[in-house]
Write an enzyme that holds these catalytic residues in place. Sequence first.
Site, short mmCIF file in Angstrom:
data_model
loop_
_atom_site.label_atom_id
_atom_site.label_comp_id
_atom_site.label_asym_id
_atom_site.label_seq_id
_atom_site.Cartn_x
_atom_site.Cartn_y
_atom_site.Cartn_z
N LYS A 135 57.28 92.47 10.36
CA LYS A 135 57.11 92.39 11.82
C LYS A 135 57.84 93.55 12.51
CE LYS A 135 56.50 87.40 11.47
NZ LYS A 135 57.08 86.05 11.60
N GLN A 160 62.51 82.79 13.33
CA GLN A 160 61.84 82.86 12.02
C GLN A 160 62.12 81.56 11.27
OE1 GLN A 160 59.75 85.38 10.95
NE2 GLN A 160 59.31 84.11 9.17
N ASP A 193 55.75 82.71 19.47
CA ASP A 193 55.10 81.87 18.47
C ASP A 193 54.17 80.83 19.08
OD1 ASP A 193 55.56 82.47 15.78
OD2 ASP A 193 57.59 81.64 15.82
N1 GUN Z 1 57.54 81.19 8.95
C1 GUN Z 1 56.35 80.98 8.37
N2 GUN Z 1 55.35 81.06 9.28
C2 GUN Z 1 55.94 81.31 10.47
C3 GUN Z 1 55.44 81.49 11.81
O1 GUN Z 1 54.24 81.43 12.09
N3 GUN Z 1 56.37 81.72 12.76
C4 GUN Z 1 57.68 81.78 12.46
N4 GUN Z 1 58.52 82.01 13.46
N5 GUN Z 1 58.18 81.62 11.25
C5 GUN Z 1 57.31 81.39 10.26
#
Ligand code: GUN
Length: 287
Positions: A52, A101, A124
């Site tokens: 990211k 996360q 998110d």
């Molecule tokens: N960990 C696995 N998938 C995700 C997601 O879509 N968002 C976040 N923040 N963490 C994750």
Amino acid sequence: MTEILASKNLVATRLAEVAEGILVHKKRGITPKMRVFLVGANPASLVYIGHKERKAKSLGIDFELVQLNDDNASEAELEKRLEKAIIDTNHDDSIHGTFIQLPLPKSFSRQKFFNLIDPKKDLDCFHSLNIGKVYFGNNDLLAPCTPKGILTLLKDSKIEMHGKKITVIGRSHIVGRPMAMMLNNENATVNLCHRYTKNLSEHTKNADIIISAVGKPRFLTAEYFRDDQSQVLVDIGITKVDGKICGDMDYDNLIGKVKAITPVPGGVGPLTVLSLMENLVTLLNMD
Ligand code: GUN
């Protein structure tokens, strides 16, 4: 022939559009910035954050990781620190989007923390207010990243959802449930399966599209599908086996039997990162 639904070109095209969206704000003197919180040091989470971060920076987005990783602190103390860090972020005008996360430590209430994030900075789309808008039928503004990325792929690949039977396997709050809701918004007939579903293969054989987010490598073998090249398979699973990344689908043995399949890696993963960047542009444009 089975169509391989690789996402590389689509992601590149859409990221170029995101870059244009970011540039508009930069020209106004705003440097878009996202902040991510990580509690602990889960190696997979650090890898995802790295993806990211690289993508954000390549688009001219500032990226900051706030890692709460203190072996001497109790989980209760870490919860307090996370709470304070989120509230500070809400009040920090230089941050335009944020997310936690996952996974968080088991004792943490995820929903409490999702709802602490300012809905206007909720990358998110897990805040109850934002996911509530999806519930009321809105797929096109902010949406959870993985399901949003899958809809982007299916639409771009001209795979019809309207009136189709779609089986989603896995009912997590971050993927399966919002996926089912968003497919329902697209007028699909959705079947959300989970660990207590009996005779899973009946549900997979009966569907036009099967979307799996289970995390068991190569668990969906050819016996779960028809072999008439009519079904579309979307694989969200990512598991490391002997140093190699594997999906939920027994990919090699499904080629030639199904109509289309997403590869792992190179399928859904990059689309999730794309959606995160698109959500940032959506949030920036809301101001
Ligand atoms: N960990 C696995 N998938 C995700 C997601 O879509 N968002 C976040 N923040 N963490 C994750």
